[in-house]
Structure formats: structure tokens, C-alpha cells
Scaffold this active site. Structure first.
Site, PDB file in Angstrom:
ATOM      1  CB  ILE A   1      -1.318   0.045   1.107  1.00 55.56           C
ATOM      2  CG1 ILE A   1      -1.587   1.517   1.146  1.00 55.56           C
ATOM      3  CG2 ILE A   1      -0.249  -0.038   2.294  1.00 55.56           C
ATOM      4  CD1 ILE A   1      -2.644   1.320   2.190  1.00 55.56           C
ATOM      5  CB  SER A   2       0.647   4.253  -2.190  1.00 56.91           C
ATOM      6  OG  SER A   2       1.283   3.288  -3.770  1.00 56.91           O
TER       7      SER A   2
END
Length: 219
Positions: free
Chosen positions: A66-67
Site C-alpha cells: 500500500i503506497s
């Protein structure tokens, strides 16, 4: 661990989270409001849940990440989404980026090659009543031609060059934001605008993303 469990007030946590995002260059009021409404903690599972509000990437299933929130904000800002836009996201991942986009656009289509990620993201979308997102299992390198053209396309995995099928699915005047470069080196975030004749390319910033892989995963 919840904010109450670690002694941090939820309002203070949200302020700290948004301050970190703003301090890294996210200034668009609509993007900041979208990130305030969408709880990143809903998309982070397991042992990393207590780090959901830190500005850092985190591991998720299927070897993906997840960025970090500031990158989500900067990509959303660069995409310049209008309220009536139809958006394609390539690389659903946790679903967090699509959820933020859902607050900015009329309709969001998000595709991923991993069945598990699509299933888990869809569960969160339903739980949060995000009814304008459609998540599909698909080879994102070929886009989603049955729903094209798109006003905006966001790619959350790195390609060696902007994929031709995705460029072709942009409307005239449409924008695509995509990380470009080798996976073992720093990549460049590129903003592509489709013109009446050809495309305009603008380098935005260095980034590092997982590679854009063709085909459908086995998981």
C-alpha cells in the site's frame, strides 16, 4: 492497535496524518478532503495496522504494497480529477488509492491481476459504502477497453514505458499518471496528457513502485 489503545485521540491522529501529507507537497483542497474522509486504517491488515497513519508504504498480500499516503495524494493531485470524470486505476492493491479517487470522480474502475486483492478491496469498499467503485480481476497492462475511453488513468505499478493500450484508452484531453522505469532503479512519475495529435509528457518526481506485470495471478 487503535488510536484509543495507544493513547492518541482520533482527531489528533487525523491532524498529524494530514499534516504529514501536506508537508510533502499535497496542497489540492479536494484531494486533502478526500484523504480526510477515507480512513487508511480500513485498508491495512494484521501486524501493520498500528502503522496505518504513518507516511510510509506497508506490505499487503500477494507481495504488493500500500503506497505511502503522501504519494497517494501527489498522484491524485497530478491526475487533476474533475467531479464528472470516469477514472481507471491499474493496480487495485489494498484499494486505498481507488477509495480516495472515488471521492473525486463520478466513477472509478480499478483492476488488478490478483484475485485476493480484488476480493479484499471490494469487501472494504462495501463496508465503507463506496458505491461508485467497480473492482475487477484483469490484466491491467491492457486496460479496460470495454469501458474506454477514460477521462483519467492512474497506474500504480511501474512500466518501462507508458503502456500503449492505456494511452489509446485516454480521451482527448485526458490525463494518465504512471511510474516509468526499471524496477531495480529509481523510477520517474510521468504525467501524460492526450492531445488532438499525440501526447504530452511531463516528469513529476522520482518514485519507486512494484513492476507492472502482465497476465492474471494465481492467487
Amino acid at each position: 492497535m487503535t488510536a484509543e489503545a495507544d493513547g492518541e485521540d482520533p482527531a489528533e491522529r487525523k491532524m498529524r496524518f494530514l499534516f504529514a501529507v501536506r508537508s510533502r507537497g499535497v496542497t489540492d483542497a479536494r484531494v486533502l478532503a478526500a484523504m480526510e474522509r477515507i480512513d487508511r486504517g480500513a485498508f491495512v491488515r494484521g501486524i501493520f495496522a498500528d502503522r496505518a497513519y504513518e507516511d510510509m508504504p506497508l506490505p499487503i498480500a500477494c507481495g504488493q504494497t500500500i503506497s505511502q499516503p503522501s504519494v497517494v495524494g501527489l498522484m491524485s493531485q497530478a491526475l487533476a480529477v474533475n467531479p464528472r470524470d470516469k477514472v481507471l486505476e491499474v493496480g487495485t492493491g489494498s484499494g486505498y488509492q481507488a477509495a480516495v479517487l472515488s471521492q473525486l470522480a463520478r466513477r472509478v474502475y480499478t483492476v488488478d491481476r490478483h484475485r485476493r486483492l480484488v476480493r479484499e478491496a471490494t469487501e472494504v469498499f462495501h463496508r465503507l459504502s463506496l458505491t461508485n467503485i467497480t473492482a475487477l480481476i484483469a490484466d491491467g497492462s491492457f486496460g479496460l477497453p470495454e469501458q474506454a475511453p477514460f477521462d483519467r488513468i492512474l497506474v500504480t505499478a511501474a512500466a518501462e514505458d507508458p503502456p500503449g493500450p492505456l494511452l489509446a484508452q485516454l480521451k482527448i484531453g485526458g490525463i494518465m499518471v504512471v511510474p516509468v522505469g526499471q524496477t531495480d532503479a529509481v523510477q520517474n512519475l510521468i504525467k501524460v496528457t492526450r492531445l488532438e495529435q499525440g501526447y504530452d509528457y511531463e516528469e513529476l518526481r522520482p518514485v519507486r513502485f512494484v513492476p507492472l506485470v502482465e497476465g492474471i495471478g494465481s492467487d
